[in-house]
Each structure stands twice: as C-alpha cells, then as structure tokens.
Scaffold this motif. Structure first.
Motif, PDB file in Angstrom:
ATOM      1  N   ARG A   3      -0.926   6.318  -0.167  1.00  0.00           N
ATOM      2  CA  ARG A   3      -1.705   5.604  -1.189  1.00  0.00           C
ATOM      3  C   ARG A   3      -2.777   6.510  -1.787  1.00  0.00           C
ATOM      4  O   ARG A   3      -3.002   6.521  -3.006  1.00  0.00           O
ATOM      5  CB  ARG A   3      -2.326   4.358  -0.567  1.00  0.00           C
ATOM      6  N   GLU A  34       2.084   3.471 -11.061  1.00  0.00           N
ATOM      7  CA  GLU A  34       1.659   2.073 -11.093  1.00  0.00           C
ATOM      8  C   GLU A  34       2.699   1.152 -10.432  1.00  0.00           C
ATOM      9  O   GLU A  34       2.345   0.137  -9.849  1.00  0.00           O
ATOM     10  CB  GLU A  34       1.422   1.638 -12.539  1.00  0.00           C
ATOM     11  N   SER A  35       3.977   1.521 -10.522  1.00  0.00           N
ATOM     12  CA  SER A  35       5.018   0.701  -9.898  1.00  0.00           C
ATOM     13  C   SER A  35       5.095   0.931  -8.391  1.00  0.00           C
ATOM     14  O   SER A  35       5.575   0.066  -7.658  1.00  0.00           O
ATOM     15  CB  SER A  35       6.374   1.005 -10.539  1.00  0.00           C
ATOM     16  N   PRO A  46       1.866  -1.103  -5.741  1.00  0.00           N
ATOM     17  CA  PRO A  46       2.040  -2.407  -5.066  1.00  0.00           C
ATOM     18  C   PRO A  46       2.886  -2.309  -3.789  1.00  0.00           C
ATOM     19  O   PRO A  46       2.678  -3.100  -2.858  1.00  0.00           O
ATOM     20  CB  PRO A  46       2.738  -3.261  -6.133  1.00  0.00           C
ATOM     21  N   HIS A  47       3.817  -1.370  -3.745  1.00  0.00           N
ATOM     22  CA  HIS A  47       4.617  -1.210  -2.533  1.00  0.00           C
ATOM     23  C   HIS A  47       3.747  -0.761  -1.358  1.00  0.00           C
ATOM     24  O   HIS A  47       3.943  -1.212  -0.226  1.00  0.00           O
ATOM     25  CB  HIS A  47       5.737  -0.194  -2.775  1.00  0.00           C
ATOM     26  N   GLN A  91       0.590  -1.435  -0.956  1.00  0.00           N
ATOM     27  CA  GLN A  91      -0.199  -2.584  -0.530  1.00  0.00           C
ATOM     28  C   GLN A  91       0.648  -3.551   0.296  1.00  0.00           C
ATOM     29  O   GLN A  91       0.189  -4.097   1.312  1.00  0.00           O
ATOM     30  CB  GLN A  91      -0.776  -3.306  -1.748  1.00  0.00           C
ATOM     31  N   PHE A  92       1.905  -3.743  -0.115  1.00  0.00           N
ATOM     32  CA  PHE A  92       2.806  -4.602   0.643  1.00  0.00           C
ATOM     33  C   PHE A  92       3.055  -4.031   2.039  1.00  0.00           C
ATOM     34  O   PHE A  92       3.103  -4.774   3.030  1.00  0.00           O
ATOM     35  CB  PHE A  92       4.125  -4.769  -0.103  1.00  0.00           C
ATOM     36  N   ASP A 140       0.095  -4.782   4.210  1.00  0.00           N
ATOM     37  CA  ASP A 140       0.108  -6.180   4.654  1.00  0.00           C
ATOM     38  C   ASP A 140       1.148  -6.397   5.757  1.00  0.00           C
ATOM     39  O   ASP A 140       0.894  -7.108   6.741  1.00  0.00           O
ATOM     40  CB  ASP A 140       0.409  -7.097   3.465  1.00  0.00           C
TER      41      ASP A 140
END
Length: 315
Positions: A186, A223-224, A227-228, A230-231, A234
């Motif tokens: 990240r 940008e795509s 989110p991966h 962040q997932f 989680d």
C-alpha cells in the motif's frame, strides 16, 4: 557497481561502466548499485550540486523525494520486493537529466533484473530516458498487482487453517507477515502515485501525448489497486480476530474442564473433611461399616454432581 545501458537503434547494450573511459554519448541509463570508493569519487564529477547519499534514500517528506535542481529531476521511489514469505521495501533514487536516467540504490532489486532480461530480448520500447523511467514504474505496478494476487491466495489458505483450528500459532504468524507485506504494498502504491503526479507536472512542457496517456493509465491502475489493499487489510484483521477467538475458545474449554473437575470433587472433599476432624466423640469412628460407607458417600456425591451437570447441558 555502475552499469551502463546504451541505446543502439532499437536495442539496448548492457555493460559495466569503465571509469577510466569517457561516458558514452548514447548512454540512456546509468544504474548505480552499492558504489565503491572509486565509483563514488567518479560520481562526484557526474553530479553538479550534491551527490546522493545512501542514508538519504529513506526520507519520506515530499520535498526530499520529489524535487528539481541543476542535476535534473529527482524521484525517490519505493519498490516492494518479496524475500521468501516476507515483503520488504527498497528505495531507489532516479535522476532524470536531459536524456539520461540515473538510478541509485543500495540493494539488489528483482525488477531491475527483470527489466535487464527484457532488454536482452528486445522487449523494451524506449526512445528516451523518460520512456525508460515510465517503463520501470509500469513494471513496478504490474509486480505490485502480482503481490496482491498472491496475498489473496495466501489468505484463502490461512482461512482454511483458522476454520479447522490447525496450528493457529503458525497461522497467526503468516497473517502478521501478510499484514506487514500488505502495508509495504500500500505504501508503494501511494508513493508511486505521488511520483507519477510529480512526473506529469514536471514533464508538462516536454512530454508528448503518448507519455501523458501512459501516466494517466498507470494512475488509473493504482486507483483500482488501492481498494484491494484495503480489502486485504480488512480480511487479515478478520482472520486475526477469528484466530484469537478460536484460541480463546480452546483455552476456555481447558478452563471449563478444570472448573468442572473442581466442582465434581467438591462434595467428596467435604465428606472427607468432616470425617477428618479430630473430635473425641464421633459415632462413626466406632462403627464397623463407617469407612466403606464414607467411600460410598464420596463416590455417590461425585457421580450425582456429574449427572446434574450433564442433565443441565453444562458438559
């Protein structure tokens, strides 16, 4: 070690730099890895202002990572690299001066070896130093994408291990490594986005339409991918919480067994304590069947307590 990459038509020629000879006129890239004292002395002639130092590569403030001076445009870029199960971050300083790219690093980097392999196979299309820098950044984004895919596969395996409660200690260690590696990924994505935005601003006057489109496509890819990551964070935290929950559950089962055992043997202990008192007048002392009766009472009280717990569904 200083490696010179010269462009001969559409092909690259790769060779160690001869410090005694003049710098080739058509050199497109100088890759500097852990320079020796002689190479550092030679580098002082290469840089007009101040020669970069190894301890400056890890600076995080924007003013130290992206700037321009008389030597050209400087970009500090963070590259993630897998070492076994772990992912580490390696900083590389790129200097773009006229039509020459200078890279300065203190660690070997797998992406540089991969790019060198592509060059030998004539799979790199770069007409100038800016194209070559964009090619390196694109390889970096592709490598990060592969690391994210590996992260998904690893979490699928750890999820099965957590679900079946198999070797939770090793599973939690893998999850912690995955969390640390995802952090490096990240951070590298954010750093690359900052570098590309700085490049787009700095090359506004000299870049062509294809380079600007190339930069925009890489920014869209970043940008795509964010989110991966962040997932993955989680999912890692969920599996860590689940593993800790299963660990607490196993510990609770052990504590429950000891608690039940203590309660089951409490009535026999009470009976034994009563008949262990040293009073002179205790009728059962002179009774012929007192001893077997006390043993029977202790056994009956233990069995009765166990049956009561079983009937209540506490066992």
């Amino acid at each position: 070690m200083i490696t010179a990459y010269t462009l001969d038509g559409t092909s690259f020629k790769i060779q160690p730099l001869d410090l005694a000879a003049e710098l080739p006129a058509n050199v497109l890239w100088l890759d500097i890895l852990k320079p020796s004292e002689d190479e550092q002395h030679w580098m002082k002639r290469l840089f007009v202002e101040e020669m970069p130092e190894l301890d400056e590569l890890d600076d995080i403030e924007a003013s130290a990572r992206f700037y321009r001076d008389k030597d050209g445009m400087h970009i500090h870029s963070l590259f993630p690299q897998r070492l076994g199960k772990e992912i580490d971050g390696i900083n590389v300083l790129f200097t773009l001066r006229n039509n020459m790219l200078i890279s300065f690093r203190e660690d070997d980097l797998g992406l540089i070896r991969l790019l060198r392999h592509y060059m030998r196979q004539d799979r790199v299309e770069a007409d100038n130093a800016a194209d070559l820098l964009l090619e390196i950044l694109e390889l970096k984004i592709e490598y990060i994408s592969d690391l994210i895919e590996d992260g998904y596969k690893t979490l699928e395996q750890t999820a099965k291990q957590v679900l079946h409660v198999t070797n939770l200690h090793s599973t939690m260690a893998d999850l912690m490594q995955q969390e640390d590696g995802n952090g490096h990924i990240r951070l590298a994505l954010y750093d690359t986005r900052r570098a590309l935005r700085f490049l787009r601003r700095s090359l506004r006057q000299t870049s062509d339409e294809e380079q600007r489109r190339w930069i925009d496509e890489m920014l869209y890819d970043i940008e795509s991918l964010l989110p991966h990551t962040q997932f993955l964070f989680d999912k890692i935290n969920f599996q860590l919480d689940a593993a800790l929950g299963f660990t607490s559950l196993e510990q609770s089962k052990v504590i429950k067994i000891f608690s039940v055992a203590a309660v089951v043997f409490l009535p026999p202990t009470l009976i034994a304590s009563i008949y262990g008192m040293n009073f002179e007048i205790m009728p059962e002392f002179s009774w012929k069947y007192g001893y077997p009766m006390s043993l029977l009472m202790m056994l009956a009280s233990a069995c009765g307590t166990y049956y009561f717990f079983k009937r209540k569904g506490w066992l």
